[in-house]
Every structure is written in C-alpha cells, then in structure tokens.
Design an enzyme around this catalytic site. Structure first.
Site, PDB file in Angstrom:
ATOM      1  N   ILE A  75       0.824  -1.271   0.049  1.00 52.58           N
ATOM      2  CA  ILE A  75      -0.030  -0.047   0.004  1.00 52.58           C
ATOM      3  C   ILE A  75       0.839   1.438  -0.123  1.00 52.58           C
ATOM      4  O   ILE A  75       0.677   2.455  -0.905  1.00 52.58           O
ATOM      5  CB  ILE A  75      -1.049  -0.098   1.148  1.00 52.58           C
ATOM      6  CG1 ILE A  75      -2.061  -1.476   0.948  1.00 52.58           C
ATOM      7  CG2 ILE A  75      -1.751   1.392   1.413  1.00 52.58           C
ATOM      8  CD1 ILE A  75      -2.821  -1.550   2.328  1.00 52.58           C
ATOM      9  N   ALA A  90      -4.137   2.736   7.989  1.00 57.36           N
ATOM     10  CA  ALA A  90      -3.575   1.445   8.340  1.00 57.36           C
ATOM     11  C   ALA A  90      -4.422   0.870   9.706  1.00 57.36           C
ATOM     12  O   ALA A  90      -5.367   0.129   9.184  1.00 57.36           O
ATOM     13  CB  ALA A  90      -2.072   1.605   8.682  1.00 57.36           C
ATOM     14  N   ARG A  91      -3.992   1.355  10.760  1.00 54.76           N
ATOM     15  CA  ARG A  91      -4.800   0.925  11.944  1.00 54.76           C
ATOM     16  C   ARG A  91      -4.641   1.829  12.941  1.00 54.76           C
ATOM     17  O   ARG A  91      -3.563   2.533  13.188  1.00 54.76           O
ATOM     18  CB  ARG A  91      -4.007  -0.327  12.761  1.00 54.76           C
ATOM     19  CG  ARG A  91      -4.521  -1.825  11.870  1.00 54.76           C
ATOM     20  CD  ARG A  91      -6.111  -1.930  11.923  1.00 54.76           C
ATOM     21  NE  ARG A  91      -6.386  -3.285  11.406  1.00 54.76           N
ATOM     22  CZ  ARG A  91      -6.710  -3.253   9.967  1.00 54.76           C
ATOM     23  NH1 ARG A  91      -6.799  -2.266   9.316  1.00 54.76           N
ATOM     24  NH2 ARG A  91      -7.143  -4.547   9.464  1.00 54.76           N
ATOM     25  N   ASP A 142      -8.511   7.253   8.633  1.00 59.42           N
ATOM     26  CA  ASP A 142      -9.766   6.222   8.300  1.00 59.42           C
ATOM     27  C   ASP A 142      -9.751   5.092   9.168  1.00 59.42           C
ATOM     28  O   ASP A 142     -10.618   4.472   9.074  1.00 59.42           O
ATOM     29  CB  ASP A 142      -9.311   5.807   6.913  1.00 59.42           C
ATOM     30  CG  ASP A 142     -10.305   4.992   6.297  1.00 59.42           C
ATOM     31  OD1 ASP A 142     -11.478   5.346   6.248  1.00 59.42           O
ATOM     32  OD2 ASP A 142     -10.037   3.809   5.697  1.00 59.42           O
ATOM     33  N   GLU A 198     -12.201   1.170  17.008  1.00 63.30           N
ATOM     34  CA  GLU A 198     -13.314   1.520  16.348  1.00 63.30           C
ATOM     35  C   GLU A 198     -14.487   0.626  16.395  1.00 63.30           C
ATOM     36  O   GLU A 198     -14.324  -0.558  16.617  1.00 63.30           O
ATOM     37  CB  GLU A 198     -12.902   1.750  14.723  1.00 63.30           C
ATOM     38  CG  GLU A 198     -12.238   0.393  14.159  1.00 63.30           C
ATOM     39  CD  GLU A 198     -11.758   0.834  12.818  1.00 63.30           C
ATOM     40  OE1 GLU A 198     -10.963   1.563  12.709  1.00 63.30           O
ATOM     41  OE2 GLU A 198     -11.927   0.039  11.855  1.00 63.30           O
ATOM     42  N   HIS A 235     -13.562   4.129   8.012  1.00 65.10           N
ATOM     43  CA  HIS A 235     -12.712   2.945   7.641  1.00 65.10           C
ATOM     44  C   HIS A 235     -13.451   2.437   6.366  1.00 65.10           C
ATOM     45  O   HIS A 235     -13.873   1.177   6.131  1.00 65.10           O
ATOM     46  CB  HIS A 235     -12.650   1.864   8.771  1.00 65.10           C
ATOM     47  CG  HIS A 235     -11.688   0.595   8.648  1.00 65.10           C
ATOM     48  ND1 HIS A 235     -11.080  -0.137   9.735  1.00 65.10           N
ATOM     49  CD2 HIS A 235     -11.260   0.356   7.224  1.00 65.10           C
ATOM     50  CE1 HIS A 235     -10.227  -0.823   9.262  1.00 65.10           C
ATOM     51  NE2 HIS A 235      -9.947  -0.654   7.886  1.00 65.10           N
ATOM     52  N   SER A 277     -10.707  -0.310   1.858  1.00 62.05           N
ATOM     53  CA  SER A 277     -11.131  -1.236   0.695  1.00 62.05           C
ATOM     54  C   SER A 277     -12.321  -1.156   0.275  1.00 62.05           C
ATOM     55  O   SER A 277     -12.867  -2.020  -0.459  1.00 62.05           O
ATOM     56  CB  SER A 277     -10.655  -2.628   1.451  1.00 62.05           C
ATOM     57  OG  SER A 277     -11.400  -2.929   2.456  1.00 62.05           O
TER      58      SER A 277
HETATM   59  C1  GLV Z   1      -8.741  -3.324   6.153  1.00 62.56           C
HETATM   60  O1  GLV Z   1      -8.401  -2.596   6.845  1.00 62.56           O
HETATM   61  C2  GLV Z   1      -7.840  -4.445   6.057  1.00 62.56           C
HETATM   62  O2  GLV Z   1      -7.055  -4.803   6.768  1.00 62.56           O
HETATM   63  O3  GLV Z   1      -8.184  -5.128   5.079  1.00 62.56           O
END
Ligand code: GLV
Length: 318
Positions: free
Chosen positions: A157, A236-237, A261, A266, A284, A287
């Site tokens: 990514i 990411a997270r 995001d 969350e 989020h 994707s």
């Molecule tokens: C989305 O956040 C994933 O990890 O696919």
C-alpha cells in the site's frame, strides 16, 4: 462431506453464493457483530472460520474454539484482530487477503492527504452553512506540489501510494523494516529512524501493520520530531496513534491537520476528533469498493479451499 465454515459477517451476494456452493456455509444474514461467546458457540462443529476485522479473536477465544476448527481466514489484509501465535499453538492456520485491496486503500490514503491538506472538512461545513463567499484568503490550505511525503511502512500500500503521490509532485521519503532495492524504491529516500523520517515529513501517511513495535508510534515525544504545521494521515490501524497526544498537537497547531480512516477501538472515535475542524475523518473505507470487496472475499474463500485441498496456503501468516 462438505466442510462446515462459519462466515462471521455478511458478504456481498456473489461471494456468499460461491461459499454456499462449496461448503455448508453458516452465514450471518443479519450482519450482527458476534460477541466472543457467540463466536465460540457458533464455531461448534465448524472446520474453519471466515472472519473479519470486527471480531477480536484473542488468545481466550482461540483456546475455546473447538478442535474441529483448522483455519481462520481473515477477510482483511491486516490481522491484528487475531492472536496468530495462540492460533499457531493450536495448529490453526491464519490467512489474510493481501494485494487485492492495495489500489483501493492507496486511493483512500491519497484522499486523506488531499482532504487534510486542502481543508475538505472545513469546506464541507461551510457549504452546509450556506453563508460562505469566495475570497482570496478563504480556506487556504497546503499545496501538495513540491512537499515531502513521509510513508511509514513501504509495503504494497505504501508503494502504491508513493506512485500516486509522485504524480501530484510530492517528494517521497519512507521508513520500513528493511531498505528496499533501488528499483523498488523508485526514487524514494529511505530513513534509518522514525525521527529522521518524521523530521522531513510535511505530510505523513501511516501505512504499516499494527504490531507491538508500531503501537502508539505517534505519541507526545515523536510528535515533536515533525516540522511545525505537518499533516498526519493514517490508513492502516488506529493502534499507531496515541489519540490524546494527537489532539493536543492539533489544538496547539503543531500539527496543521489530520486525515484518519482508522481508529483505536473502532467504531469508537476519540470524541475530540469529531470536534476538530482540521480533522478529515472517514469510517474505515480503505478497501470499500465493490471490485475490491468482491476480490477480498473471493481470496478469503480461496485461502480456505487451498488449505483444505493441499494442506498449504500461500497467504498463511502464522
Ligand atoms: C482493512 O483494513 C484490511 O486490513 O483489510
């Protein structure tokens, strides 16, 4: 006999149809989020679980899964929601869905950068108030052309984002566990430390996995490394950001704006983020395109098929 697979969340129709053709699939038609207890209960008699990032499959859950469960196929590239070591101890294979979501997530990473730099949240608020007028100094933001983008985590990514950001005229810097080959770096400058990366990041994009090492990597101390007026974005997270420190940095204007995001815990969001006009925040969506979600679920299904057919799986993470 058909394998019995628990699918913890509702998938898009074509994916559920495929899963139901192959297996005795236990679907979640109401799309409720299962508690740990419910997850354990529902996995009775199942050979595998197709999980998603909304289930926390920690050591406790893994210990209580029935012996019949041999694989947990996570419908995500990230797998921080699963204790992969605990799973390994129980001989449960864990898989993820890399590659297929790279482009969609990089698009959202770019949207966060644009939204934060160009004050999209404030702009939307003004439009809704209907009493705005164009003026030479109205909502002046930061231009991307010529600015330095720091990418924390130069995996798939991060690299896809680098390519997009270069076309916006940004200069790319990165920090990664390993320096990439010159060819893969493609002109990006590697930094040996986060201090070095952050100090040249006019804009930062967090693209690394959540691990013990990256937890709270943005904190009171590391925020000091950034140039005053930097922008921080995270696709990411949420685990990577110490929210209190981030809010303080926004309030003091050390950090000009943020684009997020993903969030710690969350769907809960630190309440101050909602109040900050300079926070451009999304729920989020990394994707969230039809093409990508279909491909991700397809891959999560294929991972289980491959495992039961061959005993191996190329997307095994533990
Ligand atoms: C989305 O956040 C994933 O990890 O696919």
């Amino acid at each position: 006999m058909k394998k019995k697979i628990l699918i913890t969340r509702k998938l898009l129709r074509s994916n559920e149809d495929r899963a139901s053709n192959i297996w005795d699939a236990k679907l979640n038609s109401n799309d409720q989020i299962y508690s740990k207890k419910k997850l354990i209960e529902l996995s009775k008699g199942c050979d595998g679980i197709l999980s998603s990032l909304t289930e926390k499959i920690d050591e406790d859950v893994i210990k209580n899964l029935p012996d019949s469960v041999k694989i947990i196929s996570n419908f995500a590239v990230g797998f921080g929601n699963i204790d992969i070591q605990a799973a390994k101890k129980r001989n449960i294979v864990v898989t993820n869905t890399p590659d297929v979501l790279t482009d969609a997530t990089a698009e959202i990473a770019m949207l966060l950068i644009l939204g934060a730099c160009r004050r999209a949240n404030e702009g939307i608020n003004w439009v809704k108030k209907e009493n705005w007028k164009w003026s030479a100094d109205f909502l002046i933001g930061k231009q991307l052309t010529g600015s330095r983008l720091g990418i924390l985590g130069m995996g798939r990514i991060g690299r896809a984002l680098a390519k997009i950001a270069k076309s916006f005229g940004m200069e790319i810097h990165y920090r990664n566990r390993k320096k990439l080959s010159t060819e893969i770096e493609d002109g990006a400058k590697y930094h040996e430390s986060i201090k070095s990366l952050f100090s040249v990041s006019d804009v930062l994009s967090i693209c690394c996995p959540a691990t013990k090492e990256t937890k709270d990597i943005i904190n009171k101390d590391t925020l000091e490394y950034f140039p005053t007026g930097a922008i921080i974005t995270n696709v990411a997270r949420g685990d990577m950001i110490e929210d209190e420190a981030m809010v303080q940095a926004l309030v003091s204007r050390k950090i000009y704006a943020i684009g997020l995001d993903v969030y710690k815990g969350e769907p809960k969001i630190h309440p101050e983020y909602l109040k900050q006009p300079t926070a451009f925040i999304l729920p989020h969506l990394g994707s969230a395109t039809k093409k990508t979600r279909i491909s991700m679920a397809d891959l999560a299904i294929t991972n289980i098929e491959e495992f039961f057919n061959s005993g191996k799986c190329k997307n095994k993470v533990n």
